[in-house]
Design an enzyme around this catalytic site. Structure first.
Site, PDB file in Angstrom:
ATOM      1  N   GLN A   1      -3.803  -1.323   9.965  1.00  0.00           N
ATOM      2  CA  GLN A   1      -3.826  -2.659   9.346  1.00  0.00           C
ATOM      3  C   GLN A   1      -4.460  -3.674  10.295  1.00  0.00           C
ATOM      4  OE1 GLN A   1      -2.960  -3.457   6.120  1.00  0.00           O
ATOM      5  NE2 GLN A   1      -3.743  -5.483   6.596  1.00  0.00           N
TER       6      GLN A   1
ATOM      7  N   ASP B   1     -10.149   4.338   4.984  1.00  0.00           N
ATOM      8  CA  ASP B   1     -10.367   2.895   4.829  1.00  0.00           C
ATOM      9  C   ASP B   1     -11.802   2.527   5.222  1.00  0.00           C
ATOM     10  OD1 ASP B   1      -9.324   0.443   4.091  1.00  0.00           O
ATOM     11  OD2 ASP B   1      -8.617  -0.069   6.099  1.00  0.00           O
TER      12      ASP B   1
ATOM     13  N   LYS C   1       0.841  -1.204   0.000  1.00  0.00           N
ATOM     14  CA  LYS C   1       0.000   0.000   0.000  1.00  0.00           C
ATOM     15  C   LYS C   1       0.875   1.253   0.000  1.00  0.00           C
ATOM     16  CE  LYS C   1      -3.849  -2.340   2.250  1.00  0.00           C
ATOM     17  NZ  LYS C   1      -4.421  -2.772   3.524  1.00  0.00           N
TER      18      LYS C   1
END
Ligand code: NAP
Length: 288
Positions: free
Chosen positions: A102, A125, A58
């Site tokens: 994450q 996200d 990413k």
């Protein structure tokens, strides 16, 4: 004998490439105009190899698109309070426009508490309850990236959703649940299947649109796909195998996503796009 009909492929890789190109142009223009480069903060707890690889990928994709990334690596023994404090600091930092924590963070941490420390305007996200609620009510905000990517793919291929029966197999917070809400927002009739569903096969057989988000290789059998259905395979299992039996399903579906090259690349494209959008809003808040 005539060959079996085959579905048209939904090319997520190609569409994602075009989205990332546009995002990179937008990031460059924003940086030129304001002197501020969009910045995504990534937070990783521990050193799970898959998570390390995801975050590295990413960050590399950010860099290629002209987005700065700031990485916070925390030891596996980090407590909930320490993680919340780290995320909170990023939420307060004006140099950071988007935050990606994450998943998974480890069983001893209250992951929900850590996600909730992400300021909604930086939740690129789409993991906070505020983002989920806004998305479910069709209000402005950032969507979960994989569901957002699925919707962009369906739109790109002009899939008419109103009144169609969409069956989502899976109900996770990052995938099944939000994609069902987005489909509902587009007037589909949505059914969720999960591990307690009595007869998944019978439900899938009624679907005009199937979204497979189970995490089990080839869980959706070709023979259960209604002829002409649209099949979206969000699954990604070891060996590049999706949650749909692709070869069998493509002989019945009208449109289908391949694995790899379908949903996967769209996820990161949406992440980058939403980071630049957050930066644009953060540097020039609406009305300023
Ligand atoms: P998850 O959190 O493990 O959720 C799986 C869901 O499938 C759960 O809701 C579970 O039901 C349901 N399920 C499991 N076994 C089932 C069965 N036998 N019948 C019906 N439903 C069943 O997984 P996830 O994070 O949503 O990921 C799902 C898949 O998508 C994985 O292959 C993952 O690698 C992939 N994925 C891809 C991307 C991407 O960018 N392409 C992003 C995220 C995930 P319960 O809720 O009842 O347990």
């Amino acid at each position: 004998m005539s060959p079996a009909p085959t579905a048209r492929l939904m090319d997520g890789a190609g569409l994602a490439r075009r989205i990332v190109e546009r995002t990179a142009e937008r990031a460059a223009a924003l940086t030129r105009r304001t002197g501020t480069q969009p910045c995504l903060a990534t937070v990783l707890v521990g050193d799970d190899p898959a998570s390390v690889t995801y975050v590295r990928m990413k960050r590399a994709r950010c860099e290629k698109a002209g987005i700065r990334s700031r990485h916070i690596a925390l030891p596996a023994a980090t407590t909930t309070a320490e993680l919340v404090a780290a995320v909170d600091a990023l939420s307060q930092d004006p140099q950071v426009h988007g935050i990606l924590l994450q998943h998974p963070v480890g069983p001893h941490i209250d992951e929900r508490a850590a996600f909730e420390a992400i300021a909604p305007e930086k939740d690129v996200d789409g993991v906070t309850t505020a983002s989920f609620a806004a998305m479910s009510f069709g209000l402005p905000g950032f969507v979960s990236c994989t569901p957002g990517g699925i919707m962009r793919l369906l739109d790109h291929y002009d899939v008419d959703l109103a009144g169609r029966h969409a069956v989502v197999v899976g109900r996770s917070a990052i995938l099944g649940r939000p994609v069902g809400m987005l489909l509902l927002g587009r007037d589909a009739t949505v059914t969720y299947c999960h591990s307690r569903t009595r007869d998944v096969t019978a439900v899938v057989r009624q679907a005009d649109v199937v979204v497979a988000a189970v995490g089990r290789p080839r869980f959706i059998r070709g023979e259960d796909v209604k002829p002409g259905a649209v099949v979206v395979d969000a699954g990604y299992n070891p060996g590049n195998i999706g949650d749909v039996d692709f070869e069998a399903a493509r002989t019945r579906a009208s449109l289908i996503t391949p694995v790899p090259g379908g949903v996967g690349p769209m996820t990161i494209a949406v992440l980058l796009d939403q980071t630049v959008e957050a930066a644009a809003r953060g540097i020039h808040p609406p009305g300023v």
